[in-house]
Enzyme design. Structure first.
Site, PDB file in Angstrom:
ATOM      1  N   ARG A   1      33.158  36.135  42.851  1.00 39.33           N
ATOM      2  CA  ARG A   1      33.435  36.336  44.270  1.00 39.33           C
ATOM      3  C   ARG A   1      32.455  37.356  44.851  1.00 39.33           C
ATOM      4  O   ARG A   1      32.123  38.354  44.203  1.00 39.33           O
ATOM      5  CB  ARG A   1      34.864  36.863  44.491  1.00 39.33           C
TER       6      ARG A   1
ATOM      7  N   GLU B   1      31.331  34.706  53.436  1.00 36.98           N
ATOM      8  CA  GLU B   1      30.799  33.337  53.390  1.00 36.98           C
ATOM      9  C   GLU B   1      31.178  32.603  54.668  1.00 36.98           C
ATOM     10  O   GLU B   1      32.292  32.795  55.153  1.00 36.98           O
ATOM     11  CB  GLU B   1      31.418  32.588  52.199  1.00 36.98           C
TER      12      GLU B   1
ATOM     13  N   HIS C   1      28.352  28.241  47.175  1.00 29.84           N
ATOM     14  CA  HIS C   1      29.698  28.201  46.570  1.00 29.84           C
ATOM     15  C   HIS C   1      30.025  26.810  45.979  1.00 29.84           C
ATOM     16  O   HIS C   1      30.929  26.120  46.448  1.00 29.84           O
ATOM     17  CB  HIS C   1      30.773  28.624  47.596  1.00 29.84           C
TER      18      HIS C   1
HETATM   19  P1  NAP Z   1      40.573  34.650  34.249  1.00 31.11           P
HETATM   20  O1  NAP Z   1      40.737  33.701  33.121  1.00 31.11           O
HETATM   21  O2  NAP Z   1      41.764  35.344  34.800  1.00 31.11           O
HETATM   22  O3  NAP Z   1      39.470  35.727  33.814  1.00 31.11           O
HETATM   23  C1  NAP Z   1      39.227  36.883  34.529  1.00 31.11           C
HETATM   24  C2  NAP Z   1      38.693  37.935  33.561  1.00 31.11           C
HETATM   25  O4  NAP Z   1      38.379  39.094  34.327  1.00 31.11           O
HETATM   26  C3  NAP Z   1      39.696  38.343  32.499  1.00 31.11           C
HETATM   27  O5  NAP Z   1      39.060  38.339  31.258  1.00 31.11           O
HETATM   28  C4  NAP Z   1      40.124  39.758  32.897  1.00 31.11           C
HETATM   29  O6  NAP Z   1      40.382  40.520  31.725  1.00 31.11           O
HETATM   30  C5  NAP Z   1      38.877  40.250  33.642  1.00 31.11           C
HETATM   31  N1  NAP Z   1      39.207  41.275  34.625  1.00 31.11           N
HETATM   32  C6  NAP Z   1      40.191  41.264  35.555  1.00 31.11           C
HETATM   33  N2  NAP Z   1      40.177  42.416  36.263  1.00 31.11           N
HETATM   34  C7  NAP Z   1      39.180  43.163  35.748  1.00 31.11           C
HETATM   35  C8  NAP Z   1      38.679  44.464  36.038  1.00 31.11           C
HETATM   36  N3  NAP Z   1      39.228  45.238  36.980  1.00 31.11           N
HETATM   37  N4  NAP Z   1      37.645  44.925  35.321  1.00 31.11           N
HETATM   38  C9  NAP Z   1      37.086  44.173  34.342  1.00 31.11           C
HETATM   39  N5  NAP Z   1      37.516  42.927  34.010  1.00 31.11           N
HETATM   40  C10 NAP Z   1      38.546  42.426  34.720  1.00 31.11           C
HETATM   41  O7  NAP Z   1      39.902  33.937  35.507  1.00 31.11           O
HETATM   42  P2  NAP Z   1      38.906  32.685  35.502  1.00 31.11           P
HETATM   43  O8  NAP Z   1      39.688  31.435  35.577  1.00 31.11           O
HETATM   44  O9  NAP Z   1      37.900  32.872  34.438  1.00 31.11           O
HETATM   45  O10 NAP Z   1      38.232  32.900  36.951  1.00 31.11           O
HETATM   46  C11 NAP Z   1      37.509  34.078  37.232  1.00 31.11           C
HETATM   47  C12 NAP Z   1      37.125  34.156  38.689  1.00 31.11           C
HETATM   48  O11 NAP Z   1      36.112  33.212  38.975  1.00 31.11           O
HETATM   49  C13 NAP Z   1      38.237  33.790  39.665  1.00 31.11           C
HETATM   50  O12 NAP Z   1      39.052  34.916  39.975  1.00 31.11           O
HETATM   51  C14 NAP Z   1      37.508  33.279  40.869  1.00 31.11           C
HETATM   52  O13 NAP Z   1      37.379  34.283  41.839  1.00 31.11           O
HETATM   53  C15 NAP Z   1      36.140  32.916  40.345  1.00 31.11           C
HETATM   54  N6  NAP Z   1      35.841  31.480  40.515  1.00 31.11           N
HETATM   55  C16 NAP Z   1      34.759  31.113  41.269  1.00 31.11           C
HETATM   56  C17 NAP Z   1      34.469  29.776  41.431  1.00 31.11           C
HETATM   57  C18 NAP Z   1      33.305  29.328  42.260  1.00 31.11           C
HETATM   58  O14 NAP Z   1      33.393  28.297  42.896  1.00 31.11           O
HETATM   59  N7  NAP Z   1      32.176  30.018  42.222  1.00 31.11           N
HETATM   60  C19 NAP Z   1      35.279  28.799  40.837  1.00 31.11           C
HETATM   61  C20 NAP Z   1      36.352  29.209  40.072  1.00 31.11           C
HETATM   62  C21 NAP Z   1      36.628  30.565  39.917  1.00 31.11           C
HETATM   63  P3  NAP Z   1      41.397  41.767  31.760  1.00 31.11           P
HETATM   64  O15 NAP Z   1      42.637  41.294  32.450  1.00 31.11           O
HETATM   65  O16 NAP Z   1      41.584  42.141  30.325  1.00 31.11           O
HETATM   66  O17 NAP Z   1      40.686  42.833  32.518  1.00 31.11           O
END
Ligand code: NAP
Length: 317
Positions: free
Chosen positions: A236, A265, A283
């Site tokens: 993001r 965006e 995006h």
């Molecule tokens: P996820 O499985 O929840 O993974 C998020 C990771 O971030 C976890 O390993 C979490 O570990 C870590 N995290 C959370 N808060 C943190 C902090 N304060 N400091 C350091 N690490 C932190 O989520 P995901 O499914 O992989 O998706 C991740 C993100 O990608 C989404 O939130 C979304 O915004 C983005 N995304 C973008 C697109 C796009 O179109 N470009 C598409 C899909 C998703 P801990 O809880 O141990 O910290």
């Protein structure tokens, strides 16, 4: 049948599915609804199937009708919704995890390759013509043997790590909590972002946008990187302080960026447009037909599960 406002146009297969399971209000022109329009359109509805383009802040949520019991977000990220405000109003918020991880990881790797191998400049030259092959033409950074830092080694981060490993990269990561051995798959854990950034020849940002992660890449933290590092962001835009990153690019502290997401965006900071090496996408993370259908199906299933059982596996608040 429950009446559900669907704020954005979905792929036809998904709209057909929605029509079978509840009484949907479709957005046939795919117009971007203002916050007041969402409030107006949701009168008499039981739920909202929202998208990341809907800013459902406290003010908006407080004005939604009492009949709204669920906001099913058509995304895994939910930074566009004030979860506490929804909770206070007794509104369940859900997301669409996992089904988009492969597609998003593909874009995450594309950003790494595009930024390191100067794809933006290459595409421009190929289109303009007049270029000639030479031994030192558009020399980029090879990935083999370089260190990839993953900020947020969750579902998407782990998939990027797996592909990057197959390209010969050495994986480091930072999460608030260390992964078990199976999930880490040999990646080196760093307890702090300072420690992670200092070994990141390339960074892939994969964590959610939260109050904690907002502007995590900033004037101070950009200095933690080795000189000439590459920063990519598939998560993001709010995680990056654009002015600080653009300044670091202009000073050559940072070699290149690969970005799929931006603050405000689609109005990205114009500073990025002036940097020829910036590999920027609009995006596209989850933008494949199969993935968009799977996301919509899950958003629809979340609504049905909630009204059938009073609970939902993908509840986030
Ligand atoms: P996820 O499985 O929840 O993974 C998020 C990771 O971030 C976890 O390993 C979490 O570990 C870590 N995290 C959370 N808060 C943190 C902090 N304060 N400091 C350091 N690490 C932190 O989520 P995901 O499914 O992989 O998706 C991740 C993100 O990608 C989404 O939130 C979304 O915004 C983005 N995304 C973008 C697109 C796009 O179109 N470009 C598409 C899909 C998703 P801990 O809880 O141990 O910290």
């Amino acid at each position: 049948m429950k009446k559900i406002l669907i704020t954005r146009k979905l792929i036809k297969e998904s709209e057909d599915k929605a029509s079978k399971t509840f009484n949907p209000i479709f957005n046939t022109n795919d117009e971007l609804y203002s916050q007041s329009k969402v409030i107006e359109m949701s009168q008499g509805c039981d739920g909202i199937l929202s998208s990341l383009t809907d800013k459902l802040d406290k003010e908006t949520i407080d004005k939604l009708p009492d009949t709204i019991k669920i906001i099913s977000n058509f995304a895994v990220g939910f930074g566009n919704i004030d979860l506490d405000a929804a909770k206070k109003r007794g509104i369940t918020v859900t997301n669409t995890p996992e089904v988009l991880s492969d597609a998003t990881a593909e874009i995450g790797v594309l950003l790494i390759l595009g930024a390191c191998r100067r794809a933006a400049e290459g595409i421009e030259s190929a289109r303009e013509g007049g270029w000639k092959w030479s031994a030192d033409y558009l020399i980029g950074k090879q990935l083999t043997g370089t260190r990839l830092g993953i900020l947020g080694m969750g579902r998407i981060g782990q998939k990027i790590a797996k592909i990057a490993k197959s390209l010969g990269m050495i994986i480091h990561y930072h999460n608030r909590s260390k992964l078990n051995e199976e999930k880490a798959d040999g990646a080196v854990y760093h307890e702090s972002i300072k420690s992670l950034f200092s070994v990141s020849d390339v960074l892939s940002i994969c964590c959610p946008a939260t109050k904690e992660t907002e502007n995590m890449i900033n004037k101070e933290t950009v200095e933690f990187f080795p000189k000439g590092a590459v920063i990519t962001n598939v998560a993001r835009g709010d995680i990056v302080d654009d002015e600080a990153l653009i300044d670091a690019l202009n000073r050559r502290k940072i070699y290149a960026v690969g970005l799929d997401v931006y603050k405000n965006e689609p109005n990205l900071n114009p500073g990025y447009l002036k940097i020829k090496s910036a590999f920027i996408l609009p995006h596209l993370g989850s933008a494949t037909k199969d993935t968009r259908i799977a996301m919509a199906n899950l958003a629809i299933d979340n609504i049905n599960e909630f009204f059938d059982t009073g609970k939902c596996l993908n509840k986030v608040n």
